[in-house]
Design a protein around this motif. Structure first.
Motif, PDB file in Angstrom:
ATOM      1  N   TYR A   1      -8.149   8.207  -5.424  1.00  0.00           N
ATOM      2  CA  TYR A   1      -7.407   7.603  -6.527  1.00  0.00           C
ATOM      3  C   TYR A   1      -8.274   7.403  -7.775  1.00  0.00           C
ATOM      4  O   TYR A   1      -7.807   6.828  -8.763  1.00  0.00           O
ATOM      5  N   ALA A   2      -9.505   7.879  -7.736  1.00  0.00           N
ATOM      6  CA  ALA A   2     -10.484   7.547  -8.783  1.00  0.00           C
ATOM      7  C   ALA A   2     -10.087   8.039 -10.170  1.00  0.00           C
ATOM      8  O   ALA A   2     -10.482   7.458 -11.185  1.00  0.00           O
ATOM      9  N   LYS A   3      -9.288   9.096 -10.245  1.00  0.00           N
ATOM     10  CA  LYS A   3      -8.916   9.669 -11.544  1.00  0.00           C
ATOM     11  C   LYS A   3      -7.491   9.311 -11.942  1.00  0.00           C
ATOM     12  O   LYS A   3      -6.885   9.973 -12.776  1.00  0.00           O
ATOM     13  N   SER A   4      -6.957   8.240 -11.379  1.00  0.00           N
ATOM     14  CA  SER A   4      -5.554   7.879 -11.637  1.00  0.00           C
ATOM     15  C   SER A   4      -5.338   7.324 -13.034  1.00  0.00           C
ATOM     16  O   SER A   4      -4.229   7.387 -13.566  1.00  0.00           O
ATOM     17  N   GLY A   5      -6.389   6.726 -13.623  1.00  0.00           N
ATOM     18  CA  GLY A   5      -6.216   6.078 -14.921  1.00  0.00           C
ATOM     19  C   GLY A   5      -5.398   4.808 -14.836  1.00  0.00           C
ATOM     20  O   GLY A   5      -4.840   4.352 -15.835  1.00  0.00           O
ATOM     21  N   LYS A   6      -5.337   4.229 -13.644  1.00  0.00           N
ATOM     22  CA  LYS A   6      -4.574   2.989 -13.413  1.00  0.00           C
ATOM     23  C   LYS A   6      -5.511   1.929 -12.829  1.00  0.00           C
ATOM     24  O   LYS A   6      -5.435   1.590 -11.637  1.00  0.00           O
ATOM     25  N   PRO A   7      -6.417   1.388 -13.617  1.00  0.00           N
ATOM     26  CA  PRO A   7      -7.454   0.499 -13.066  1.00  0.00           C
ATOM     27  C   PRO A   7      -6.916  -0.767 -12.417  1.00  0.00           C
ATOM     28  O   PRO A   7      -7.457  -1.231 -11.414  1.00  0.00           O
ATOM     29  N   ARG A   8      -5.853  -1.349 -12.969  1.00  0.00           N
ATOM     30  CA  ARG A   8      -5.326  -2.591 -12.384  1.00  0.00           C
ATOM     31  C   ARG A   8      -4.686  -2.313 -11.026  1.00  0.00           C
ATOM     32  O   ARG A   8      -4.865  -3.079 -10.072  1.00  0.00           O
ATOM     33  N   THR A   9      -3.937  -1.229 -10.940  1.00  0.00           N
ATOM     34  CA  THR A   9      -3.325  -0.867  -9.668  1.00  0.00           C
ATOM     35  C   THR A   9      -4.400  -0.506  -8.648  1.00  0.00           C
ATOM     36  O   THR A   9      -4.325  -0.893  -7.478  1.00  0.00           O
ATOM     37  N   ALA A  10      -5.428   0.221  -9.094  1.00  0.00           N
ATOM     38  CA  ALA A  10      -6.515   0.610  -8.197  1.00  0.00           C
ATOM     39  C   ALA A  10      -7.257  -0.619  -7.676  1.00  0.00           C
ATOM     40  O   ALA A  10      -7.651  -0.670  -6.498  1.00  0.00           O
TER      41      ALA A  10
ATOM     42  N   ARG B   1       0.831  -1.204   0.000  1.00  0.00           N
ATOM     43  CA  ARG B   1       0.000   0.000   0.000  1.00  0.00           C
ATOM     44  C   ARG B   1       0.867   1.256   0.000  1.00  0.00           C
ATOM     45  O   ARG B   1       0.567   2.227  -0.710  1.00  0.00           O
ATOM     46  N   ALA B   2       1.929   1.245   0.791  1.00  0.00           N
ATOM     47  CA  ALA B   2       2.802   2.419   0.877  1.00  0.00           C
ATOM     48  C   ALA B   2       3.499   2.698  -0.451  1.00  0.00           C
ATOM     49  O   ALA B   2       3.838   3.848  -0.762  1.00  0.00           O
ATOM     50  N   LEU B   3       3.706   1.666  -1.250  1.00  0.00           N
ATOM     51  CA  LEU B   3       4.306   1.842  -2.577  1.00  0.00           C
ATOM     52  C   LEU B   3       3.278   2.294  -3.618  1.00  0.00           C
ATOM     53  O   LEU B   3       3.543   3.189  -4.423  1.00  0.00           O
ATOM     54  N   LEU B   4       2.108   1.663  -3.585  1.00  0.00           N
ATOM     55  CA  LEU B   4       1.139   1.851  -4.665  1.00  0.00           C
ATOM     56  C   LEU B   4       0.227   3.054  -4.477  1.00  0.00           C
ATOM     57  O   LEU B   4      -0.116   3.738  -5.455  1.00  0.00           O
ATOM     58  N   GLU B   5      -0.175   3.325  -3.256  1.00  0.00           N
ATOM     59  CA  GLU B   5      -1.157   4.390  -3.059  1.00  0.00           C
ATOM     60  C   GLU B   5      -0.618   5.782  -3.386  1.00  0.00           C
ATOM     61  O   GLU B   5      -1.308   6.572  -4.039  1.00  0.00           O
ATOM     62  N   PRO B   6       0.606   6.136  -2.988  1.00  0.00           N
ATOM     63  CA  PRO B   6       1.126   7.448  -3.405  1.00  0.00           C
ATOM     64  C   PRO B   6       1.229   7.564  -4.928  1.00  0.00           C
ATOM     65  O   PRO B   6       1.021   8.655  -5.482  1.00  0.00           O
ATOM     66  N   ARG B   7       1.522   6.462  -5.604  1.00  0.00           N
ATOM     67  CA  ARG B   7       1.580   6.485  -7.070  1.00  0.00           C
ATOM     68  C   ARG B   7       0.208   6.786  -7.658  1.00  0.00           C
ATOM     69  O   ARG B   7       0.076   7.611  -8.580  1.00  0.00           O
ATOM     70  N   LEU B   8      -0.814   6.137  -7.129  1.00  0.00           N
ATOM     71  CA  LEU B   8      -2.172   6.405  -7.607  1.00  0.00           C
ATOM     72  C   LEU B   8      -2.566   7.855  -7.322  1.00  0.00           C
ATOM     73  O   LEU B   8      -3.164   8.522  -8.173  1.00  0.00           O
ATOM     74  N   LEU B   9      -2.242   8.323  -6.127  1.00  0.00           N
ATOM     75  CA  LEU B   9      -2.600   9.698  -5.762  1.00  0.00           C
ATOM     76  C   LEU B   9      -1.911  10.705  -6.673  1.00  0.00           C
ATOM     77  O   LEU B   9      -2.519  11.700  -7.087  1.00  0.00           O
ATOM     78  N   ARG B  10      -0.658  10.454  -6.994  1.00  0.00           N
ATOM     79  CA  ARG B  10       0.094  11.360  -7.850  1.00  0.00           C
ATOM     80  C   ARG B  10      -0.567  11.530  -9.213  1.00  0.00           C
ATOM     81  O   ARG B  10      -0.592  12.634  -9.775  1.00  0.00           O
ATOM     82  N   HIS B  11      -1.132  10.440  -9.741  1.00  0.00           N
ATOM     83  CA  HIS B  11      -1.790  10.514 -11.039  1.00  0.00           C
ATOM     84  C   HIS B  11      -3.214  11.046 -10.937  1.00  0.00           C
ATOM     85  O   HIS B  11      -3.718  11.664 -11.885  1.00  0.00           O
ATOM     86  N   SER B  12      -3.851  10.804  -9.805  1.00  0.00           N
ATOM     87  CA  SER B  12      -5.267  11.152  -9.672  1.00  0.00           C
ATOM     88  C   SER B  12      -5.513  12.578  -9.193  1.00  0.00           C
ATOM     89  O   SER B  12      -6.390  13.272  -9.718  1.00  0.00           O
TER      90      SER B  12
ATOM     91  N   GLU C   1       3.646  16.912  -1.427  1.00  0.00           N
ATOM     92  CA  GLU C   1       3.490  16.842   0.017  1.00  0.00           C
ATOM     93  C   GLU C   1       2.390  15.858   0.401  1.00  0.00           C
ATOM     94  O   GLU C   1       2.506  15.129   1.393  1.00  0.00           O
ATOM     95  N   ALA C   2       1.327  15.832  -0.391  1.00  0.00           N
ATOM     96  CA  ALA C   2       0.229  14.903  -0.137  1.00  0.00           C
ATOM     97  C   ALA C   2       0.710  13.458  -0.254  1.00  0.00           C
ATOM     98  O   ALA C   2       0.355  12.594   0.562  1.00  0.00           O
ATOM     99  N   GLY C   3       1.523  13.196  -1.275  1.00  0.00           N
ATOM    100  CA  GLY C   3       2.045  11.850  -1.466  1.00  0.00           C
ATOM    101  C   GLY C   3       2.934  11.409  -0.320  1.00  0.00           C
ATOM    102  O   GLY C   3       2.878  10.255   0.124  1.00  0.00           O
ATOM    103  N   LEU C   4       3.761  12.337   0.173  1.00  0.00           N
ATOM    104  CA  LEU C   4       4.639  12.010   1.303  1.00  0.00           C
ATOM    105  C   LEU C   4       3.826  11.733   2.568  1.00  0.00           C
ATOM    106  O   LEU C   4       4.134  10.807   3.331  1.00  0.00           O
ATOM    107  N   LEU C   5       2.780  12.552   2.784  1.00  0.00           N
ATOM    108  CA  LEU C   5       1.930  12.336   3.948  1.00  0.00           C
ATOM    109  C   LEU C   5       1.208  10.997   3.845  1.00  0.00           C
ATOM    110  O   LEU C   5       1.112  10.254   4.830  1.00  0.00           O
ATOM    111  N   LEU C   6       0.708  10.671   2.665  1.00  0.00           N
ATOM    112  CA  LEU C   6      -0.003   9.407   2.472  1.00  0.00           C
ATOM    113  C   LEU C   6       0.912   8.225   2.763  1.00  0.00           C
ATOM    114  O   LEU C   6       0.515   7.274   3.452  1.00  0.00           O
ATOM    115  N   LYS C   7       2.123   8.282   2.262  1.00  0.00           N
ATOM    116  CA  LYS C   7       3.080   7.191   2.508  1.00  0.00           C
ATOM    117  C   LYS C   7       3.348   7.049   4.001  1.00  0.00           C
ATOM    118  O   LYS C   7       3.334   5.932   4.551  1.00  0.00           O
TER     119      LYS C   7
END
Length: 223
Positions: free
Chosen positions: A140-149, A86-97, A195-201
């Motif tokens: 993460y809804a607007k990440s455009g990464k459905p498999r990761t989501a 989760r710590a790896l994938l969720e900031p990635r999704l947030l960054r795109h979304s 900053e949001a991504g760092l906080l999420l991680k």
């Protein structure tokens, strides 16, 4: 038409059996017999089998040729791996979304935060678990990464089993989560996505560490 009906019944069974695992009605190690479940819910074995296979894919159930389906045991090693992912994938999704979220999206997110506060006041940890998943996935809804989501959605559901054990006896953790969720949303709305991504991680990692420490201290799980 028959296939569609089976899928609808199977989805309903999946949700209900998962809920019973999460709230402890079906504890770890208990057997989930297809014939008994089919009789209880008034359905054939086919949708029951489909629901159990999906629950196995989500990590809630183990299926073996000899024992059939049993509720999966909780494990600190699996807990730590789930939170690491989760710590790896969720900031990635947030960054795109986050840059794609609209005011309408944020209005929905604010509603979830308000519902969370009400659940917090009511000390309704079951409702909190549901809202936590809804909130994270909305971000993460607007990440455009459905498999990761989809993978993250499964991880959130899996982690909910562990979180409820802690929050049932340490509800103070909800207050910290509420504050961090609100700050996370504020940073996203302000365009401070790094900053949001760092906080999420940090948020995910802290919860994972706290849970592992709690469960070891309680002697609830094997290390």
């Amino acid at each position: 038409m028959t296939t569609l009906k089976h899928r609808t019944v199977s989805a309903a069974l999946l949700e209900e059996i998962r809920r019973r695992v999460l709230d402890g009605r079906y504890p770890a190690g208990s057997q989930l017999r297809q014939d008994m479940l089919a009789e209880e819910f008034g359905v054939s074995r086919i949708p029951v089998r489909e629901a159990l296979f999906q629950l196995e894919a989500e990590g809630f159930v183990r299926i073996s040729p000899h024992k059939g389906a049993t509720v999966a045991a909780l494990s600190i090693a699996e807990l730590e791996e789930a939170f690491e992912l989760r710590a790896l994938l969720e900031p990635r999704l947030l960054r795109h979304s986050a840059p794609q979220l609209t005011e309408a999206d944020y209005a929905g997110i604010e509603t979830v935060l308000a519902d969370y506060s009400r659940a917090l006041d009511a000390r309704d940890t079951a409702r909190w678990g549901e809202l936590n998943t809804v909130l994270h996935l909305a971000l993460y809804a607007k990440s455009g990464k459905p498999r990761t989501a989809a993978l993250v959605a499964s991880l959130l559901q899996e982690c909910d089993r562990y979180t409820r054990l802690q929050l049932s006896t340490e509800p103070a953790g909800l207050q910290r989560a509420d504050a961090e969720h609100r700050e996370l949303v504020r940073l996203c709305r302000a365009g401070q996505w790094r900053e949001a991504g760092l906080l999420l991680k940090a948020h995910v990692e802290h919860v994972g560490r706290a849970l592992a420490v709690f469960l070891r201290q309680q002697g609830r799980l094997p290390g």
